[in-house]
Motif scaffolding. Structure first.
Motif, short mmCIF file in Angstrom:
data_model
loop_
_atom_site.label_atom_id
_atom_site.label_comp_id
_atom_site.label_asym_id
_atom_site.label_seq_id
_atom_site.Cartn_x
_atom_site.Cartn_y
_atom_site.Cartn_z
N VAL A 403 0.85 -1.21 0.00
CA VAL A 403 0.00 0.00 0.00
C VAL A 403 0.88 1.25 0.00
O VAL A 403 0.64 2.22 -0.73
CB VAL A 403 -0.93 -0.02 1.23
N LEU A 404 1.92 1.21 0.81
CA LEU A 404 2.80 2.36 0.95
C LEU A 404 3.44 2.71 -0.39
O LEU A 404 3.50 3.89 -0.78
CB LEU A 404 3.88 2.02 1.98
N GLY A 405 3.88 1.69 -1.11
CA GLY A 405 4.51 1.92 -2.41
C GLY A 405 3.58 2.65 -3.37
O GLY A 405 4.00 3.56 -4.09
N VAL A 406 2.31 2.25 -3.36
CA VAL A 406 1.34 2.89 -4.26
C VAL A 406 1.03 4.30 -3.78
O VAL A 406 0.96 5.25 -4.56
CB VAL A 406 0.04 2.05 -4.34
N MET A 407 0.86 4.45 -2.48
CA MET A 407 0.52 5.77 -1.94
C MET A 407 1.64 6.78 -2.14
O MET A 407 1.41 7.93 -2.48
CB MET A 407 0.22 5.66 -0.44
N GLU A 408 2.87 6.35 -1.91
CA GLU A 408 4.00 7.28 -2.03
C GLU A 408 4.07 7.89 -3.42
O GLU A 408 4.54 9.01 -3.58
CB GLU A 408 5.32 6.56 -1.69
N ASP A 409 3.59 7.16 -4.41
CA ASP A 409 3.56 7.69 -5.79
C ASP A 409 2.45 8.71 -6.00
O ASP A 409 2.44 9.39 -7.02
CB ASP A 409 3.33 6.55 -6.78
N ARG A 410 1.49 8.76 -5.08
CA ARG A 410 0.26 9.51 -5.34
C ARG A 410 -0.05 10.63 -4.38
O ARG A 410 -0.96 11.42 -4.62
CB ARG A 410 -0.92 8.54 -5.29
#
Lengths: 471, 471
Positions: A403-410
């Motif tokens: 989740v963190l990986g996706v959120m950090e991009d957004r």
């Protein structure tokens, strides 16, 4: 020190071309003296403005109450926050004006190097489009004004039509105090009217603009700023759905506590925060707590800011609830504005990502997810946001990493086991994010780095010390 | 370590849509692994790329000579500069990724504060439009590529049509070395063709673009970047007339020495530098040195970069010399390109400021000024420039203070008793300036702060240490 009593009934009519020209002439003339006042001089002026704002709280709050319907406690807190911002940015300017120095070096690689002294200059007159939802903190004396003044830039505020009398009253408190503390006339001016705002943005004397408001209005202004013969930076904070993810273990073990926090955050200020958590990703394996449904049902919220926002909330929330795959989980039955909790599932979001739009007001959408893969995929369709929130236990680490990986991009800020509606004014704050959260993802509009937006670097090569700027 | 021998005849045909899609798919896939490689890992890869570039100098220089007509010594120096940039930016990335930290503080003003940890993320895939005039330092492995890679961003280079074989040969040297040192495939790719460049700029997978070139081309690309559904930063370096001022005392006491420096600077590389001093403000009280006129007359300069630039130089210099109020002071009679020195006076410039345009190539305009007031007024009509140069003695301090104030508003770098065509690669460098020198005056394309262009801040609120990025 002068004490100015605000005039509660004064307002501004739409600024004419001649008035606008006079405003910018004065602002342009203020550039030199305001820069010359120096960081310390401006800090003293900002401190005095903060004190004056605090002193005027009792006079300003009733005007703000009447124009925005926001509760007294919230407004009182917002004044304190606004005063604190003025003080903090005034102090932080010395860090923002940081100098890099390379001594001359005849033996340097790849070629002999002259002495270089890299400092900063105020970018010029700043045009600040005030927001409706923070009548103090993002308005006449708010974060954009405070950071621009700390950087040494005169500010022209395009007042928000939602609180015209408060805008004038705030200016009456702050502007004379700035002037009494050495800021030149023209340091802080107000203009009014949509057309005047557009013409102002096209004025060659403007060096940068800041905006907090809607996606539609902000994008239109951004386009104007870019299309100028001389384009200028346009720091717009436009729109944000602010996804929040509850991981399976956390949902199962402390779902009620998380639900209570979520309810408080998405209904705070009747949901009129750009950081409102508009999406709650919740595991299908755990029922959505009854406590959340009943909290929404029993909510009694205050009136929305104004009629335009009320109408916009009606339109957007109705469209959302009529969307295929979306159902109503709960809605409030009393209060001047109605809380609304909707539900859908990750598969529906994946089938139609465009269904996720920001709904400014007290509405939120619960998105049920089957597993980590579906969660990550659905989260991957969410547009740029100011914040992304995660509630998780140690047992959830595997899903959290994805989740963190996706959120950090957004997103511009990751919030852990907390809620995004509090935006601390600090060095480490980032209030911005990938478009449409902000038009410039490299910058923040809250926190001391907000000053960086209004400073242009300049290098001095071999320039004698007597001619170097003292930042 | 792999040693790759460049293929001197290989070139690229215009990139097709399908090829472009594959390039961006690979670049997007490289984002995660390149970020995960970390600052130290990327530094090692950049060091290896620098070493490979130095090793390949003998193979690359003949290709560059043939395609750009630039002299060998200059190309050799440029390769060393390019290698140095790769190394320096790799080292400097740890500073660019700087962290701000606010500890949690329940007693903080104006409200209890959570812990905030502000770090940075690579902004995404960077599209780099290479320049014609620096076939190494602003091309495939040049400053934009090096700073983007140091920031952790995969790079797609739109090669310049002026040196297609050199572009491929450079890529053949650098790309395999990056990959051998842990960079994922897709880290560095080339595309070719104007239309492919435009489509690339519109690709949703691009996070930022960098450009060095003409005002017209750069502005067209800037407009495309801003008009995207999701606008992206476009760091363009477009055009610059680079005014130089000679103060009266300095002109009277060491005019020949200054004139010699000016001649060398404006004819360096046949005047094809974006930092070429195109305007020389010279006092009417002192004759323009004969030594300057004879140096220009006797100049023997090498061929210009390509036919388009040759034609552009002919057009612009002819228009300038035919301008009312402009006369020819001197021009060279030999050489593959002809040096041209024109003269006018400050009154003519004030009457028609639009007459001052950048003339890319070996031409410069001497502007005679009567006094400080006229000098300052004429200088005030000059558009944003990369540099502003001052030659002055202690006796000139009064005039210098006024000149400095005007220049500081208009340029990115002030050069004192020196010439602007050397651009040191250092921490304190600023290569940019107010539009049209750059599309973003807040950034530099040379020096370690070039990395800042490709880093997006992100804040972590209360996030457990195990999930924080290690920059």
């Amino acid at each position: 020190m002068t004490t100015t009593t605000p005039t509660p009934t004064a307002t501004l009519s739409a600024t004419t071309d001649a008035e606008l020209d006079a405003v910018f002439a004065a602002a342009a003339a203020a550039r030199g003296p305001l820069a010359a006042l120096g960081i310390d001089g401006r800090r003293r002026a900002l401190d005095a403005a903060a004190a004056a704002l605090r002193d005027a709280a009792e006079a300003l709050i009733p005007i703000a109450r009447e124009e925005t319907h926001l509760p007294e406690g919230r407004l009182r807190g917002e004044i304190e926050r606004t005063a604190f911002q003025l003080e903090l940015y005034g102090q932080a300017a010395s860090t923002a004006f940081r100098v890099d120095h390379d001594p001359a070096d005849a033996a340097a690689d790849p070629a002999p190097r002259p002495e270089l002294y890299r400092s900063h200059r105020p970018i010029g007159v700043v045009l600040n489009f005030a927001a409706s939802n923070f009548p103090f903190a993002f308005s006449v004396a708010g974060t954009d004004t405070a950071s621009a003044l700390a950087a040494g830039c005169p500010v022209v505020v395009k007042t928000h039509s939602g609180h015209p009398r408060l805008s004038v009253a705030t200016w009456q408190v702050v502007a004379p105090v700035l002037e009494a503390h050495g800021c030149p006339p023209g340091t802080l001016a107000l203009i009014a009217g949509t057309q005047a705002g557009i013409r102002a943005l096209q004025d060659p004397r403007v060096g940068a603009a800041a905006f907090t408001g809607s996606l539609k209005g902000g994008r239109a202004l951004f386009d104007i700023a870019c299309a100028r013969p001389t384009p200028i930076p346009f720091y717009g904070e436009l729109g944000s759905v602010n996804p929040a993810v509850v991981a399976p273990h956390a949902a199962a073990t402390r779902g009620d506590e998380i639900a209570a926090g979520f309810f408080a955050s998405f209904t705070l200020g009747a949901g009129q925060y750009c950081t409102k958590p508009g999406l709650l990703f919740w595991p299908e394996s755990v029922p959505v707590p009854d406590s959340l449904l009943s909290a929404v049902r029993d909510a009694s919220l205050h009136e929305l800011l104004n009629e335009r926002i009320t109408a916009g909330f009606e339109d957007t929330s109705t469209a959302l609830e009529n969307h295929p795959g979306v159902s109503i989980l709960s809605r409030s039955e009393a209060g001047a504005s109605r809380a609304l909790l909707l539900a859908t599932d990750a598969a529906s979001v994946l089938a139609d990502p465009a269904s996720i739009v920001e709904c400014f007001g007290p509405a939120a959408l619960v998105i049920r997810y089957r597993d980590g893969a579906e969660l990550v995929d659905a989260l991957g369709t969410v547009e740029g946001s100011l914040t992304g929130t995660i509630h998780a236990d140690d047992e959830d680490d595997a899903i959290v990493r994805r989740v963190l990986g996706v959120m950090e991009d957004r997103v511009g800020r990751i919030v852990w086991d907390d809620w995004p509606t509090g935006v601390a004014v600090a060095v480490g704050q980032q209030h911005g994010g990938p478009y449409p959260a902000a038009t410039s993802s490299l910058h923040t509009s809250v926190g001391t780095h907000a000053i960086d937006r209004f400073l242009r670097p300049i290098a001095y090569q071999n320039v004698p010390e007597r001619f170097l700027p003292v930042p």
